[in-house]
Design a protein around this motif. Structure first.
Motif, mmCIF file in Angstrom:
data_model
loop_
_atom_site.group_PDB
_atom_site.id
_atom_site.type_symbol
_atom_site.label_atom_id
_atom_site.label_comp_id
_atom_site.label_asym_id
_atom_site.label_seq_id
_atom_site.Cartn_x
_atom_site.Cartn_y
_atom_site.Cartn_z
ATOM 1 N N UNK A 12 -5.998 63.053 30.706
ATOM 2 C CA UNK A 12 -6.589 62.499 29.497
ATOM 3 C C UNK A 12 -6.525 63.484 28.348
ATOM 4 N N UNK A 13 -6.682 64.758 28.644
ATOM 5 C CA UNK A 13 -6.858 65.723 27.576
ATOM 6 C C UNK A 13 -5.549 66.021 26.858
ATOM 7 N N UNK A 206 -5.389 52.460 39.167
ATOM 8 C CA UNK A 206 -4.025 52.981 39.306
ATOM 9 C C UNK A 206 -3.244 52.296 40.417
ATOM 10 N N UNK A 207 -3.942 51.619 41.323
ATOM 11 C CA UNK A 207 -3.272 50.999 42.473
ATOM 12 C C UNK A 207 -4.244 50.062 43.185
ATOM 13 N N UNK A 208 -3.708 49.161 43.995
ATOM 14 C CA UNK A 208 -4.545 48.411 44.916
ATOM 15 C C UNK A 208 -4.813 49.290 46.131
ATOM 16 N N UNK A 209 -6.005 49.171 46.694
ATOM 17 C CA UNK A 209 -6.412 50.031 47.803
ATOM 18 C C UNK A 209 -5.642 49.696 49.081
ATOM 19 N N UNK A 229 -0.548 54.722 31.487
ATOM 20 C CA UNK A 229 -1.681 54.150 30.766
ATOM 21 C C UNK A 229 -2.527 55.161 30.010
ATOM 22 N N UNK A 230 -2.095 56.419 29.961
ATOM 23 C CA UNK A 230 -2.940 57.452 29.373
ATOM 24 C C UNK A 230 -3.197 57.205 27.889
ATOM 25 N N UNK A 235 -7.082 56.087 23.722
ATOM 26 C CA UNK A 235 -7.472 55.205 22.625
ATOM 27 C C UNK A 235 -8.869 54.633 22.850
ATOM 28 N N UNK A 236 -9.144 54.210 24.089
ATOM 29 C CA UNK A 236 -10.446 53.635 24.415
ATOM 30 C C UNK A 236 -11.565 54.660 24.268
#
Length: 264
Positions: A12-13, A206-209, A229-230, A235-236
């Protein structure tokens, strides 16, 4: 003084989202914490990479108490935590975001309180609403304004890690009401509650379990989804920070009122 903090992964950073970034450190009873502070939308924002700057700390060895104590000590009032999670529900697809509102704790070996008797005594903090509803509302509004797919609810199942879960475990978690699964949100959320701070979690699916996904799980898959998706993640979070008033009164800041409040 930073009133807002982000606790999250290094994905994220990005120094470009903050101005005047500087590195700082603070000593706590649980060890020294290094963090960064910068400015965004006229607000000072602190940032802690939960797994370390090189993603070298596994989830079960993160110094959760030191991180929360450090943020409280420097004056933070509101924490936005970011996590990567697997989904137990088809409608919570990879790339979606989830604003967690409840958790189920399946961790085994983590200290989950600042109060272990002795001089600090014992407290029993209420976690009817473990995640700040006001902060979650700000995040939900930011997602809607930016067209980011986001679920304004979700029960986070926290496992010990660092291994992924078995399909049998995932089936059991789903029967118990779990929506997403990860390894880092507990005890971070309960420690923030004890420290009387507003705390909300933005989880990226990030994925289905295991057992839902048709492929074996890999850490690389998680990293690839994060990279994809970063930008939405940033943005969020930054849109929420722009719309956040960390000085607004909130019941989270009185979580230990019957004990005389949290004391450093």
């Amino acid at each position: 003084m930073a009133r807002i903090a982000i606790i999250g992964g290094t994905g994220l950073y990005d120094p470009r989202i903050l101005d005047n970034v500087r590195e700082e450190r603070v000593v706590t009873p649980y060890g020294e914490v290094e963090y960064k502070v910068g400015e965004y939308a006229g607000k000072a924002v602190a940032f802690i990479p939960r797994h370390g700057s090189k993603h070298s700390i596994p989830p079960h060895l993160i110094n959760y108490r030191a991180n929360i104590w450090a943020m409280k000590k420097i004056g933070v009032q509101s924490i936005i935590a970011t996590t990567a999670v697997g989904s137990l529900k088809r409608e919570m697809a990879p790339g979606h975001f989830v604003l967690t509102d409840q958790f189920i704790d399946f961790t085994k070996n983590r200290v989950s309180t600042f109060y272990e008797g002795g001089d600090r005594g014992v407290v029993h903090v209420d976690v009817t609403e473990p995640y700040c509803p006001a902060l979650r509302a700000v995040l939900n509004a930011a997602a809607a304004e930016n067209g980011i797919p986001c679920h304004n609810f979700g029960t986070y199942v926290c496992t010990e890690g660092p291994r992924f879960e078995t399909p049998a475990e995932i089936k059991a978690y789903a029967l118990l009401g779990g929506d997403i699964v990860g390894m880092t949100n507990v005890p971070e959320v309960t420690l923030a509650r004890e420290a009387e701070m507003c705390y909300a979690t933005v989880s990226m699916v990030t994925n289905f379990a295991a057992g839902i996904s048709t492929q074996p799980l890999t850490h690389g898959e998680v990293l690839d989804a994060m990279r994809t998706n970063v930008e939405n993640f940033k943005k969020l979070v930054m849109a929420a920070i722009a719309g956040l008033d960390p000085e607004a009164p909130c019941a989270c800041r009185r979580a230990l009122a019957e004990y005389g409040g949290f004391k450093l």
